[in-house]
Design an enzyme around this catalytic site. Sequence first.
Site, short mmCIF file in Angstrom:
data_model
loop_
_atom_site.label_atom_id
_atom_site.label_comp_id
_atom_site.label_asym_id
_atom_site.label_seq_id
_atom_site.Cartn_x
_atom_site.Cartn_y
_atom_site.Cartn_z
N ARG A 1 -3.28 3.14 8.58
CA ARG A 1 -3.60 1.98 7.73
C ARG A 1 -2.44 0.99 7.72
O ARG A 1 -1.29 1.38 7.65
CB ARG A 1 -3.85 2.44 6.29
CG ARG A 1 -4.64 3.69 6.19
CD ARG A 1 -4.67 4.23 4.76
NE ARG A 1 -5.32 3.35 3.81
CZ ARG A 1 -5.33 3.55 2.50
NH1 ARG A 1 -4.68 4.60 1.98
NH2 ARG A 1 -5.95 2.71 1.70
N LYS B 1 0.84 -1.21 0.00
CA LYS B 1 0.00 0.00 0.00
C LYS B 1 0.87 1.25 0.00
O LYS B 1 0.66 2.16 -0.81
CB LYS B 1 -0.91 -0.03 1.23
CG LYS B 1 -2.09 0.90 1.13
CD LYS B 1 -2.94 0.82 2.40
CE LYS B 1 -3.72 -0.48 2.48
NZ LYS B 1 -4.24 -0.74 3.83
N CYS C 1 7.08 -40.54 -11.23
CA CYS C 1 5.73 -41.02 -11.48
C CYS C 1 4.89 -41.07 -10.21
O CYS C 1 3.88 -41.72 -10.16
CB CYS C 1 5.76 -42.39 -12.16
SG CYS C 1 6.51 -43.65 -11.14
N THR D 1 8.05 -41.49 -6.26
CA THR D 1 8.24 -40.60 -5.10
C THR D 1 7.27 -40.87 -3.96
O THR D 1 7.52 -40.44 -2.84
CB THR D 1 8.17 -39.12 -5.53
OG1 THR D 1 7.03 -38.93 -6.35
CG2 THR D 1 9.42 -38.74 -6.30
N MET E 1 -5.76 -7.00 8.44
CA MET E 1 -5.29 -6.19 9.54
C MET E 1 -6.17 -4.94 9.59
O MET E 1 -7.11 -4.81 8.84
CB MET E 1 -3.83 -5.88 9.35
CG MET E 1 -3.00 -7.15 9.44
SD MET E 1 -1.29 -6.85 9.13
CE MET E 1 -1.33 -6.28 7.48
N SER F 1 12.70 -44.18 -13.14
CA SER F 1 11.52 -43.40 -12.81
C SER F 1 11.43 -43.36 -11.29
O SER F 1 11.34 -44.41 -10.63
CB SER F 1 10.27 -44.04 -13.41
OG SER F 1 9.14 -43.31 -13.02
N TYR G 1 11.15 -35.97 -17.62
CA TYR G 1 9.70 -35.84 -17.62
C TYR G 1 9.12 -35.99 -16.22
O TYR G 1 9.79 -36.50 -15.31
CB TYR G 1 9.05 -36.87 -18.56
CG TYR G 1 9.17 -38.30 -18.09
CD1 TYR G 1 8.22 -38.85 -17.23
CD2 TYR G 1 10.23 -39.10 -18.49
CE1 TYR G 1 8.33 -40.15 -16.77
CE2 TYR G 1 10.34 -40.41 -18.05
CZ TYR G 1 9.39 -40.92 -17.18
OH TYR G 1 9.50 -42.20 -16.72
N ARG H 1 -3.51 -1.42 -6.45
CA ARG H 1 -2.70 -2.63 -6.37
C ARG H 1 -3.11 -3.55 -7.50
O ARG H 1 -4.17 -3.37 -8.10
CB ARG H 1 -2.90 -3.34 -5.02
CG ARG H 1 -4.30 -3.83 -4.84
CD ARG H 1 -4.50 -4.52 -3.50
NE ARG H 1 -5.92 -4.64 -3.24
CZ ARG H 1 -6.49 -4.53 -2.05
NH1 ARG H 1 -5.77 -4.30 -1.00
NH2 ARG H 1 -7.78 -4.66 -1.92
N HIS I 1 -16.08 -8.32 1.19
CA HIS I 1 -15.08 -9.26 1.69
C HIS I 1 -15.30 -10.66 1.12
O HIS I 1 -14.36 -11.32 0.66
CB HIS I 1 -15.12 -9.29 3.22
CG HIS I 1 -14.14 -10.24 3.82
ND1 HIS I 1 -14.49 -11.52 4.20
CD2 HIS I 1 -12.81 -10.12 4.05
CE1 HIS I 1 -13.42 -12.13 4.65
NE2 HIS I 1 -12.39 -11.31 4.58
N GLY J 1 -8.28 -6.67 4.30
CA GLY J 1 -9.10 -6.71 5.49
C GLY J 1 -8.54 -7.54 6.63
O GLY J 1 -9.17 -7.69 7.66
P1 ADP Z 1 -7.52 -2.39 3.64
O1 ADP Z 1 -6.07 -2.71 3.70
O2 ADP Z 1 -8.34 -3.30 4.45
O3 ADP Z 1 -8.00 -2.20 2.25
P2 ADP Z 1 -7.33 0.48 3.90
O4 ADP Z 1 -6.16 0.95 4.63
O5 ADP Z 1 -7.27 0.53 2.43
O6 ADP Z 1 -7.69 -0.97 4.39
O7 ADP Z 1 -8.54 1.32 4.39
C1 ADP Z 1 -9.85 0.98 4.08
C2 ADP Z 1 -10.59 2.14 3.50
O8 ADP Z 1 -10.54 3.26 4.34
C3 ADP Z 1 -10.03 2.65 2.19
O9 ADP Z 1 -10.49 1.92 1.13
C4 ADP Z 1 -10.56 4.06 2.15
O10 ADP Z 1 -11.87 4.06 1.61
C5 ADP Z 1 -10.61 4.44 3.59
N1 ADP Z 1 -9.49 5.31 3.88
C6 ADP Z 1 -8.27 4.95 4.31
N2 ADP Z 1 -7.50 6.04 4.46
C7 ADP Z 1 -8.26 7.10 4.10
C8 ADP Z 1 -8.04 8.50 4.02
N3 ADP Z 1 -6.86 9.03 4.33
N4 ADP Z 1 -9.05 9.27 3.62
C9 ADP Z 1 -10.24 8.74 3.29
N5 ADP Z 1 -10.52 7.44 3.36
C10 ADP Z 1 -9.54 6.63 3.76
MG MG Z 2 -7.78 -0.86 0.99
#
Ligand code: ADP
Ligand code: MG
Length: 899
Positions: free
Chosen positions: A96, A26, A858, A795, A107, A792, A878, A346, A468, A105
């Site tokens: 974050r 991120k 094999c 395994t 962490m 052959s 092979y 990403r 999720h 989601g």
């Molecule tokens: P995850 O890793 O679970 O995707 P994020 O760190 O991306 O978590 O945060 C989840 C959501 O929180 C983001 O998709 C975004 O919508 C919101 N968010 C995070 N940081 C900000 C920010 N600085 N301003 C506005 N929204 C934020």
């Molecule tokens: Mg996110």
Amino acid sequence: MSKYVYSFGAGISEGAATMKNLLGGKGANLAEMTNLGIPVPAGFTISTEVCTWFYANGKQYPAGLSEQVDEALGQIERIMDATFGDAGNPLLVSVRSGSRSSMPGMMDTILNLGLNETTVQGLIARSGNARFAYDSYRRFVQMYGDVVMGVRPEGKDAHDPFEEILERKKQALGVHLDTQLSAEDLKELVAEFKSEIKHRTGHAFPEDPKVQLWGAIGAVFSSWNNDRAIAYRKLNNIPESWGTAVNVQAMVFGNMGDDCATGVAFSRDPASGEKKFYGEYLRNAQGEDVVAGIRTPEPIEHLEQEMPLAFAELTGIYRTLEQHYRDMQDIEFTVQRGKLWMLQCRVGKRTGFAAIRIAVDMVNEGLISEQEALRRVEPDQLNQLLRPVFDVSEKRRAETEGRIVAKGLNAGPGAASGKVVFNAHDAEEWAKRGEKVILVRIETSPEDIRGMNAAQGILTARGGMTSHAALVARQMGKICVAGCGALQIDYRSRRMTVGDTVVKEGDYISIDGTTGEVIAGAIPTIPSEVLQVLLQKTLDPAHSDVYRRYASLMEWADKARKLNIRTNADQPDQAAAARAFGAEGIGLCRTEHMFFEEDRIDAVREMILADDEAGRRAALNKLLPMQRNDFRGIFEVMNGYPVTIRTLDPPLHEFLPHEDADIAELAKIMNVAFEKLKRKVEDLKEANPMLGHRGCRLGIVFPEITEMQARAIFEAATDCQKRGVRALPEVMIPLVGHVNELNLQADIVRRVAGEVKAETGVAVEYSVGTMIELPRAALTAHEIAGTAEFFSFGTNDLTQTTFGLSRDDAKFLPEYLDREIWPGDPFVSIDRGGVGVLIQIGVEKGRSVRSALKVGICGEHGGDPDSVEFCHQTGLNYVSCSPYRVPIARLAAARAALS
Ligand code: ADP
Ligand code: MG
Ligand code: MG
């Protein structure tokens, strides 16, 4: 001093996409987007090294970190023109997590940090919107209470304590949506949340923004080792040592009013791979609202009408990002008062279907090379193309019977039937006892991943394509229908209602993840499009895009790979299937499987019971024509491709009954005395049959068996040659431990080959080789290769004999794997450190005396991508695997050659 903190903002950043290991995915991508001139709120990333340090030092921070954080915070303040903790013009931030590889989601994230009773007044003054300010505040208290202070649901049927307070409030006011709550209602909620925290934890919610910030940073680092993150890492082989980074970023707000929004989108459809902008957003919402499925979001197309400027900019950005990264992008954005902000990008997770389609399409678009396409498809993802679909006529019948009860989003393609369970824990438990289950949830959360993994399919009532459930299903390759609003689910009574159908826990349902349909009852499935083209030949390849993409990918794989791919097949139909999947020979044909057939088991038993060689020969003579037929059928299918045939391997007792009643019955049929048969059964009994009288040891004591099998092979081959079918038998002697054993058996085979040639005048091209499945064979491979023309590696047995363990008795294996005493199941992936070394020694010693020695494996490992890679690296010729794994092995071999 070491650098721990990396800033980004206003078009300049200290990081870049290449710094994922240090900044997490991120953080690195936020830096990269900033460098690309894309609007990203200013912020900074605390590196993964700090996380490592944190765990190595009893959850402390390195000296100097706090100064670096202050400085970076100061930079955000200057760029955003607001001050952290200021009563009049407060800067708010999000905290974050973000590790090297994305763990959606898993962490925790905290938004709107910096709010307290004072700063909220500043936010009201600056925004002129008290409702917005209190909405942000109550969200902050809720997230902080959960993530930092640990106020969360207890027990599998429990609801979230804050959500319960919120629900009660809404009920009391008679409203349905969060957006219908007034500033005053939200202000009350803040107070109620705070007192819930105090009541549950004994601690007051911290008012000091600095305390809040460090609390949140600590919680993010700590979340690296929460249960669900650990479980996720296990499932995805992510090492604990990587650690997470922490991103602190200025807040932008999607919840300031109707000219604001927040959303998630993909540059291509992550379920099907179709090239179209795909996503969802919610107006007047914040953060995870879209993902959490609290309100059902709107499709991204609607944004074009509602906020045309922001949509146009977003379109430009996703295209830029896809070109820049040359891969499908998953993006998160927020629109604040009509202005677009990017919060994340990403490489998007995708289903196997989508992975193949996107890879092949991108090659055709000239965006990536064929080799790159091969690198982007995990071999196991091919399974999704081979996976069954519902039988159309059965589904139509369900339709006429009114059993298609609802329709949700087609989040994970494929067809699944199973019994309904309503929580992840039960899904795991039921699956453990061998039940097929469909996990049904209102929405899923990261706690559910183990249960999701155990289920056949996942069905949720809420949430969109980026929820999720959809996200995780895509990644796991699970069949999933999400956001099926018609379901009314009651966890407590363990039932759901759809219209007037009631489905209880344990009832069967079926879900079609390709169409989104939910069907009451079980539905039978039929083969996938690829199989309909290749095996059943009921579908014209011209009518199947799915097949054509599969075929392109396989063609590229075949160009890239060095290993040949063979199959383990005992019957012509299996051989034909394997050929259709691209097998270039049979690596293991087990002759004993044929012995169990109804029409020959009697002759086999007669041979076993015979008192002398003459009796055995008489019985073997009955078997000869049948074996000849078997081999002929296989040679015909494999015309021109080698067929490795293993001489009899299992201990003879396997062919006899063991219970008195069965023995008595057989005695009658065979017209021998019960006592005699019983004695024979007793005689053949072994304490450790796996290490007993089996393999070449049988052919040595009863040479006439090997003789008969060799004759059947060469007569069948001769017969084929005469008819223009090219038979290429390779006769393989099992369980050799000493070269003398092989010599005895090879002599018989060669003698019989000569006899058949003399009798028929037809020369058959053949070779004689051996299995290497005992450590002694590997260690003396230079002696064995004097006789053997090929090796052959068996395994499966080599793993058993190397570990000194019988797979049938390895009841402790799950505990070993659980406790990570062994890095993985050695019967799934070759144990490189032990069994692998024996293979290397065997290859080296064998080729030292016979440089052209052909070597393959094999065992079951032949279809395991990791083992295939090992075989490539070890210079094998092979691998041989079961027919349905052949495409997987082809791709795995190509990827091994490219890496
Ligand atoms: P995850 O890793 O679970 O995707 P994020 O760190 O991306 O978590 O945060 C989840 C959501 O929180 C983001 O998709 C975004 O919508 C919101 N968010 C995070 N940081 C900000 C920010 N600085 N301003 C506005 N929204 C934020
Ligand atoms: Mg996110
Ligand atoms: Mg074996």
